[in-house]
Design a protein around this motif. Structure first.
Motif, PDB file in Angstrom:
ATOM      1  N   THR A   1       0.898  -0.968   0.018  1.00 28.13           N
ATOM      2  CA  THR A   1       0.162   0.354   0.192  1.00 28.13           C
ATOM      3  C   THR A   1       0.722   1.291   0.031  1.00 28.13           C
ATOM      4  OG1 THR A   1      -1.996  -1.008   0.839  1.00 28.13           O
ATOM      5  CG2 THR A   1      -1.565   1.283   1.484  1.00 28.13           C
TER       6      THR A   1
ATOM      7  N   LYS B   1      -2.578  -0.872  -3.281  1.00 22.02           N
ATOM      8  CA  LYS B   1      -3.670  -0.089  -3.205  1.00 22.02           C
ATOM      9  C   LYS B   1      -2.470   1.400  -3.143  1.00 22.02           C
ATOM     10  CE  LYS B   1      -7.611  -1.434  -2.621  1.00 22.02           C
ATOM     11  NZ  LYS B   1      -8.791  -0.612  -3.378  1.00 22.02           N
TER      12      LYS B   1
ATOM     13  N   TYR C   1      -3.019   5.121  -2.409  1.00 22.62           N
ATOM     14  CA  TYR C   1      -3.621   6.597  -1.965  1.00 22.62           C
ATOM     15  C   TYR C   1      -2.815   8.092  -2.350  1.00 22.62           C
ATOM     16  CZ  TYR C   1      -6.740   3.095   0.295  1.00 22.62           C
ATOM     17  OH  TYR C   1      -7.519   1.602   0.264  1.00 22.62           O
TER      18      TYR C   1
ATOM     19  N   GLN D   1      -7.092  -1.375   6.469  1.00 20.67           N
ATOM     20  CA  GLN D   1      -8.039  -2.103   5.844  1.00 20.67           C
ATOM     21  C   GLN D   1      -7.881  -0.347   4.284  1.00 20.67           C
ATOM     22  OE1 GLN D   1     -10.791  -0.682   9.026  1.00 20.67           O
ATOM     23  NE2 GLN D   1     -10.959   0.505   8.417  1.00 20.67           N
ATOM     24  N   ASP D   2      -8.629  -0.960   4.001  1.00 23.17           N
ATOM     25  CA  ASP D   2      -9.166  -0.595   2.001  1.00 23.17           C
ATOM     26  C   ASP D   2      -9.989   1.343   2.628  1.00 23.17           C
ATOM     27  OD1 ASP D   2      -7.570  -2.030   0.801  1.00 23.17           O
ATOM     28  OD2 ASP D   2      -8.567  -3.783   0.212  1.00 23.17           O
ATOM     29  N   TYR D   3     -10.135   2.136   1.588  1.00 25.33           N
ATOM     30  CA  TYR D   3     -11.082   2.727   2.126  1.00 25.33           C
ATOM     31  C   TYR D   3     -11.357   3.155   0.099  1.00 25.33           C
ATOM     32  CZ  TYR D   3     -12.018   7.234   3.146  1.00 25.33           C
ATOM     33  OH  TYR D   3     -13.379   8.517   4.205  1.00 25.33           O
ATOM     34  N   THR D   4     -12.461   3.446   0.555  1.00 26.63           N
ATOM     35  CA  THR D   4     -13.102   3.743  -0.710  1.00 26.63           C
ATOM     36  C   THR D   4     -12.159   4.536  -1.550  1.00 26.63           C
ATOM     37  OG1 THR D   4     -15.273   4.926   0.121  1.00 26.63           O
ATOM     38  CG2 THR D   4     -15.122   2.876   0.416  1.00 26.63           C
ATOM     39  N   LYS D   5     -12.225   6.056  -1.222  1.00 30.59           N
ATOM     40  CA  LYS D   5     -11.710   6.565  -2.155  1.00 30.59           C
ATOM     41  C   LYS D   5      -9.824   7.030  -1.697  1.00 30.59           C
ATOM     42  CE  LYS D   5     -12.886  10.654  -1.130  1.00 30.59           C
ATOM     43  NZ  LYS D   5     -13.571  12.219  -0.227  1.00 30.59           N
ATOM     44  N   LYS D   6      -9.752   7.275  -3.539  1.00 25.53           N
ATOM     45  CA  LYS D   6      -8.027   7.568  -3.940  1.00 25.53           C
ATOM     46  C   LYS D   6      -7.380   8.277  -2.850  1.00 25.53           C
ATOM     47  CE  LYS D   6      -7.887   3.860  -7.436  1.00 25.53           C
ATOM     48  NZ  LYS D   6      -7.517   3.434  -8.488  1.00 25.53           N
TER      49      LYS D   6
ATOM     50  N   ASP E   1     -11.581  13.159   5.287  1.00 29.18           N
ATOM     51  CA  ASP E   1     -11.463  11.614   5.192  1.00 29.18           C
ATOM     52  C   ASP E   1     -10.123  11.160   5.903  1.00 29.18           C
ATOM     53  OD1 ASP E   1     -12.517  10.814   2.644  1.00 29.18           O
ATOM     54  OD2 ASP E   1     -11.547  12.326   1.899  1.00 29.18           O
TER      55      ASP E   1
END
Length: 224
Positions: free
Chosen positions: A112, A149, A151, A205-210, A216
């Motif tokens: 990540t 991922k 971000y 844990q993943d998050y819906t927004k990049k 956020d």
């Protein structure tokens, strides 16, 4: 990734944000290993910490064998665009970041990658602001890399952490604004602790927004 086995790599620890992120990672129970790549010693000693002094971030081949086995990268390295020509800022911001990220992706595809960008970054890459265009292109191209991922964090005003030494001089004079700004416009004001905690939590844990804006950051910091 095991939520209690974060092996993180951090850049930019001799800056305000990187120093705070490092401090929080070293004291977080779910972070088991921390690798710092830096041009000059951080001055920090801790059982979790391994530090590599490396001057040329455009050529990581001499330390490549030390960069495998990590599942998170907190990329806090950056420079101010004040007084810089676009070509120079592009090289230090886009070219350097993409080289490091591409190298890490080849070694750690399940990583990540969290990139410290900034509020006002221009995702269209077409605006008037030079730094915002360059940051926008950097964000966009990082997200094309096949990491697990990616971000892009876009903090605005960051309240420094007490006791740390690399606080930007500007913040020492305008820190009084934080309570007022947080009350009137909370999305634009976060603490350095919140920023660091949000990066750790998003690695668990993943998050819906990049693209991770101020609101956020605050939300992610409160998780867990």
């Amino acid at each position: 990734m095991s939520p209690k086995n974060i092996r993180v790599m951090i850049t930019g620890v001799t800056g305000m944000v990187g120093e705070g992120v490092l401090h929080n990672c070293l004291h977080h129970p779910d972070v088991t290993h921390v690798l710092v790549i830096t041009r000059k010693p951080s001055g920090v000693l801790h059982p979790k910490l391994k530090e590599i002094i490396h001057n040329d971030f455009y050529d990581l081949s001499p330390i490549r064998h030390d960069l495998a086995g990590y599942n998170a990268c907190f990329f806090c390295l950056g420079v101010s665009s004040v007084g810089m020509k676009e070509a120079d800022y592009f090289k230090l911001t886009y070219t350097l970041t993409m080289h490091v990220a591409s190298t890490l992706n080849a070694l750690n595809p399940d990583m990540t990658f969290c990139y410290i960008s900034g509020a006002g970054t221009d995702s269209s890459e077409k605006g008037r602001s030079m730094w915002a265009r360059v940051k926008g292109k950097t964000e966009n191209d990082l997200m094309k890399l096949p990491f697990r991922k990616v971000y892009a964090f876009r903090p605005g005003f960051i309240k420094p952490m007490k006791g740390l030494t690399r606080t930007h001089a500007l913040y020492k004079y305008i820190n009084w604004m934080f309570p007022i700004g947080r009350a009137l416009y909370p999305a634009g004001f976060c603490t350095l602790e919140e920023l660091a905690q949000a990066m750790i939590n998003i690695s668990k844990q993943d998050y819906t927004k990049k693209v991770i804006e101020g609101k956020d950051i605050i939300k992610l910091a409160a998780v867990g």
